[in-house]
Design a protein around this motif. Structure first.
Motif: not given
Length: 308
Positions: A116-142
């Motif tokens: 919740a803090h990160c979401l509010s902290f980034q309001r007005g600064l970024t178009e999207w917030v991605a919640f990656l819970h740990s360094p074992d999660e990497f945004l990717s695609s097929g």
């Protein structure tokens, strides 16, 4: 006097400038990332997301485990904002003690507060917030995500302008699969080339019946429209907002390397192993950057098994 349907004059302000960033990644409250192997995982996590064009990462920890030289260059360049010892500094010693003594789940606190803090902290600064819970999660695609701005942010922008608030990004387990050992690679994403055929679902999470509440996504949230979070997995947007559900893996997913920190049974019933080498392009990129080889991590002693 204002009539019931009349807006207050202050509501007629000219909108501010558009967000300057396309995508910010927020972590959960991390802990124990202190040895050579775990610090190497964090380094790869940061460099990978920098390579694919993530604009900013906001990191939280519970114990100061990320203090020191590892984050310093990323903080100095503005790529990382770091909140050490978040449960104690942002909440209270009493909160930390109660949460620990009562064995409350991580999604109850302090992860929910950090999200919740990160979401509010980034309001007005970024178009999207991605919640990656740990360094074992990497945004990717097929298809092997290479440029998050061109492949994700720009295609979503017309929908965002129409009110899109949440993108339900499936989280997919990657493990060592049916083979005995890991693929030989100096880097974490290259060691795990088998994934589950189905996104992560937790039968006892959110609902006792099968529903979207059983999903374990790593969503994108539009901070200008999402007002609150039902844990970091379920953003709730203001009325009239749009939700993009059942996002195809070929567009976006979170690769969850579920055996990064310990070997465990994670393949869910009804799922099968799928060989997936879509992220292996990053090995050459890491080599060109001169990233040091990752130290040995947990070693499987047999084929991966189903979670019971």
């Amino acid at each position: 006097a204002l009539r019931p349907q009349q807006e207050h004059p202050l509501a007629q302000r000219v909108p501010g400038p558009p967000p300057s960033w396309g995508l910010t990644v927020c972590s959960e409250v991390l802990y124990g990332l202190t040895n050579r192997y775990r610090q190497g995982v964090v380094l790869e996590w940061l460099e990978y997301h920098r390579l694919i064009g993530v604009n900013h990462m906001v990191l939280y920890d519970a114990d100061g485990c990320l203090e020191g030289d590892l984050l310093e260059p990323y903080i100095l360049t503005g790529f990382v904002t770091y909140f050490p010892r978040f449960p104690r500094s942002a909440l209270s010693e009493a909160h930390f003690a109660i949460h620990t003594d009562q064995h409350l789940p991580s999604h109850a606190a302090p992860d929910a507060q950090a999200a919740a803090h990160c979401l509010s902290f980034q309001r007005g600064l970024t178009e999207w917030v991605a919640f990656l819970h740990s360094p074992d999660e990497f945004l990717s695609s097929g298809k092997g995500l290479r440029n998050v701005q061109r492949e994700i942010v720009e295609p979503l922008r017309p929908l965002r302008d129409e009110g899109l608030a949440v993108v339900d990004v499936p989280a997919i387990y990657f493990t060592h699969g049916p083979e005995l050992g890991l693929r030989e690679s100096p880097y974490l994403p290259g060691r795990y080339i088998y994934r589950s055929s189905k996104p992560i679902e937790l039968p006892k999470w959110g609902s006792t019946r099968a529903s979207t509440l059983n999903r374990f996504p790593s969503p994108l949230a539009n901070p200008d429209r999402v007002g609150e979070l039902v844990t970091e997995h379920f953003p709730r947007a203001k009325p009239g907002s749009l939700y993009l559900d059942d996002v195809p893996q070929d567009f976006l997913r979170a690769n969850h390397y579920g055996e990064t920190f310990r070997i465990r049974p994670i393949l869910q019933r009804g799922s099968v192993w799928v060989r997936d080498e879509s992220i292996l392009w990053v090995e050459d990129s890491f080599l060109r950057l001169g990233l040091p080889p990752l130290a040995p991590g947990p070693v499987p002693t047999g084929p991966a098994v189903y979670d019971t």
